[in-house]
Design a protein around this motif. Structure first.
Motif, PDB file in Angstrom:
ATOM      1  N   GLN A  87       7.598  34.991  61.461  1.00  0.00           N
ATOM      2  CA  GLN A  87       7.674  33.547  61.619  1.00  0.00           C
ATOM      3  C   GLN A  87       6.828  33.045  62.790  1.00  0.00           C
ATOM      4  OE1 GLN A  87       9.551  31.484  59.578  1.00  0.00           O
ATOM      5  NE2 GLN A  87       8.806  29.669  60.653  1.00  0.00           N
ATOM      6  N   ASP A  88       5.854  32.158  62.474  1.00  0.00           N
ATOM      7  CA  ASP A  88       5.033  31.442  63.470  1.00  0.00           C
ATOM      8  C   ASP A  88       4.251  32.362  64.403  1.00  0.00           C
ATOM      9  OD1 ASP A  88       5.783  28.940  62.535  1.00  0.00           O
ATOM     10  OD2 ASP A  88       7.540  28.844  63.830  1.00  0.00           O
TER      11      ASP A  88
ATOM     12  N   ALA B 176       1.096  30.568  65.213  1.00  0.00           N
ATOM     13  CA  ALA B 176       1.208  29.109  65.322  1.00  0.00           C
ATOM     14  C   ALA B 176       0.785  28.567  66.667  1.00  0.00           C
ATOM     15  CB  ALA B 176       2.642  28.681  65.015  1.00  0.00           C
TER      16      ALA B 176
ATOM     17  N   GLN C  49      -0.131  31.194  59.008  1.00  0.00           N
ATOM     18  CA  GLN C  49       0.664  30.956  60.209  1.00  0.00           C
ATOM     19  C   GLN C  49       1.671  32.075  60.455  1.00  0.00           C
ATOM     20  OE1 GLN C  49       2.113  26.952  60.566  1.00  0.00           O
ATOM     21  NE2 GLN C  49       3.941  27.551  61.702  1.00  0.00           N
ATOM     22  N   HIS C  50       2.111  32.741  59.399  1.00  0.00           N
ATOM     23  CA  HIS C  50       3.177  33.745  59.521  1.00  0.00           C
ATOM     24  C   HIS C  50       2.691  35.163  59.196  1.00  0.00           C
ATOM     25  CE1 HIS C  50       5.505  30.103  59.566  1.00  0.00           C
ATOM     26  NE2 HIS C  50       5.249  29.837  58.290  1.00  0.00           N
TER      27      HIS C  50
ATOM     28  N   HIS D  54      -1.638  24.400  66.967  1.00  0.00           N
ATOM     29  CA  HIS D  54      -2.353  25.549  66.399  1.00  0.00           C
ATOM     30  C   HIS D  54      -3.744  25.739  67.009  1.00  0.00           C
ATOM     31  CE1 HIS D  54       0.928  25.475  63.690  1.00  0.00           C
ATOM     32  NE2 HIS D  54       0.466  24.570  62.857  1.00  0.00           N
TER      33      HIS D  54
END
Length: 452
Positions: free
Chosen positions: A81-82, A85, A251-252, A339
């Motif tokens: 996750q992220d 990001a 992003q992930h 980002h």
């Protein structure tokens, strides 16, 4: 169309100005989606809570939720996750549309922009190249205007890769925002002629190898978050060539956990029109993963509790070093401060999130005045900026166009600064004529120690 096709739904779709093409059940007039239009039907359909784009029978909702394509699926091992990001600090800043700013505020932004780009090389080099593997397709009369222009772009991108020494076997090409996978397809086509063993090439002997050498393997990793139809990567089944598609948002994506890269092959990043923030996410994904800019370290054991989608244990290791990247840029108005990889570059010039948000919107001025008459066939490839952001009356059309170009240049210069901080030498080039596409700037980079 005066009447629906026999056996097809009788619902008229106003937006498409035609009848629905779905097949109906025996003795039915409407398909399941439009069954509520039948006055004699007792079926009650409701909007799917997972995806409002379709409906479902109310009495079958629970059964539908278990198989709906929009349901949350188990995350693959490479999903973190992220991870790419960037920092979420200051991410909740209120965005202000350009049309809501006063003339004095707009003029202040333009003044800041011009000061920030002082000393920059504002006119990029035009270098329109073509790779010989495209010669037959470019001369094929069956290809329409739109297809022809996409081929010309792909041809130039491959020729630039070749000039940088990035086209070769024994590496993995990571295509970000792969779509149908056509860029990877053409890279593969260009490298087919290199199947001959180096030993036989050296001695001018015919190729008698039945299998490519282990260090001569060719791999393609296609990254695309959307479910794509008419993919071309599934057509490649040759020995010594691997195509793998990951349906995940960049992003992930943690490249160090992708099974295909467990043998740590050298990587080459590619992308044709990576819209807005997707470029920054790709740069982070490729260059901020541990070990990507260095020699591959020994494999690391998996973290506790980590397993692959099939339920088996996996090892987490760093992929091989990055040999370079070639990315066609576009849609700077879709960039996001969180980002953006050039935050430090902006801050060194006294600029921050507020100016970045404004400049990203103003970047659309470089193309929005031309899109109405643009016949490049790229309208379906790029999401247009807000029409209200043209700010009619502020500056002339030519001045707005120039300001838009400077905004794009400033944003891309921050990306070059990021590449330099990661040990790469980057360059911006106009790789194709603006008659082919208005988004005609390409970002290339190779390790600073390399020579091209």
């Amino acid at each position: 169309m005066a009447a629906p096709v026999p056996g097809r739904c009788g619902f008229f779709v106003k937006k498409k100005q035609r009848f629905c093409k779905m097949i109906v059940a025996k003795d039915k007039k409407f398909c399941g989606e439009h069954a509520t239009m039948d006055e004699n039907s007792s079926i009650k359909r409701i909007v799917c809570p997972l995806d409002p784009k379709h409906t479902v029978c109310e009495d079958k909702l629970q059964k539908h939720l278990k198989k709906c394509n929009s349901r949350e699926k188990p995350k693959p091992v490479y999903y973190v996750q992220d991870i790419n990001a960037g920092s979420a600090e200051g991410d909740k800043q209120i965005q202000v549309s350009l049309c809501d700013r006063s003339r004095s505020q707009l003029q202040s932004l333009v003044d800041k922009l011009k000061k920030a780009v002082e000393g920059f090389q504002c006119d990029l080099e035009d270098r329109f190249l073509s790779h010989p593997v495209f010669e037959e397709e470019l001369n094929n009369p069956k290809n329409g205007e739109s297809a022809h222009k996409h081929l010309k772009q792909q041809s130039s991108l491959l020729a630039h890769m070749d000039a940088l020494g990035l086209l070769g076997r024994g590496r993995c090409f990571v295509e970000f925002g792969a779509g149908k996978g056509k860029l990877s397809h053409w890279i593969h086509e260009a490298l087919k002629t290199s199947m001959v063993c180096h030993e036989h090439e050296t001695h001018n002997l015919p190729n008698t190898c039945s299998e490519p050498k282990s260090n001569d393997q060719l791999q393609f990793l296609l990254v695309e978050r959307s479910s794509t139809r008419f993919k071309v990567d599934g057509k490649h089944q040759e020995t010594g060539v691997q195509f793998e598609r990951l349906q995940v948002d960049i992003q992930h994506l943690d490249l160090s956990k992708v099974p295909l890269l467990s043998q740590q092959p050298p990587l080459v990043g590619v992308g044709k029109h990576l819209c807005g923030a997707a470029t920054d996410l790709s740069l982070r994904c490729l260059l901020d993963t541990p070990g990507l800019t260095e020699e591959p370290p020994p494999k690391r054991l998996k973290t506790s509790g980590q397993s692959d989608p099939a339920g088996g244990d996996t090892e987490s290791s760093s992929p091989g070093p990055v040999l370079g990247l070639v990315v066609a840029l576009c849609c700077h108005h879709r960039c996001e401060w969180r980002h953006y990889v050039g935050q430090r570059f902006f801050q060194q010039r006294g600029l921050g999130a507020e100016e970045f948000e404004a400049f990203s919107r103003m970047s659309s001025w470089a193309t929005c005045g031309l899109r109405a008459t643009d016949r490049s066939g790229d309208q379906d490839e790029h999401e247009p900026a807000e029409e209200t952001d043209a700010v009619n009356g502020f500056l002339s059309a030519e001045e707005r166009h120039q300001v838009g170009r400077l905004c794009k240049l400033l944003i891309d210069s921050g990306r070059l600064h990021f590449l330099q901080s990661r040990g790469f030498s980057g360059k911006l080039t106009q790789y194709i004529s603006s008659d082919v596409t208005l988004e005609n700037v390409m970002l290339t980079a190779v390790p600073s120690s390399s020579t091209s």
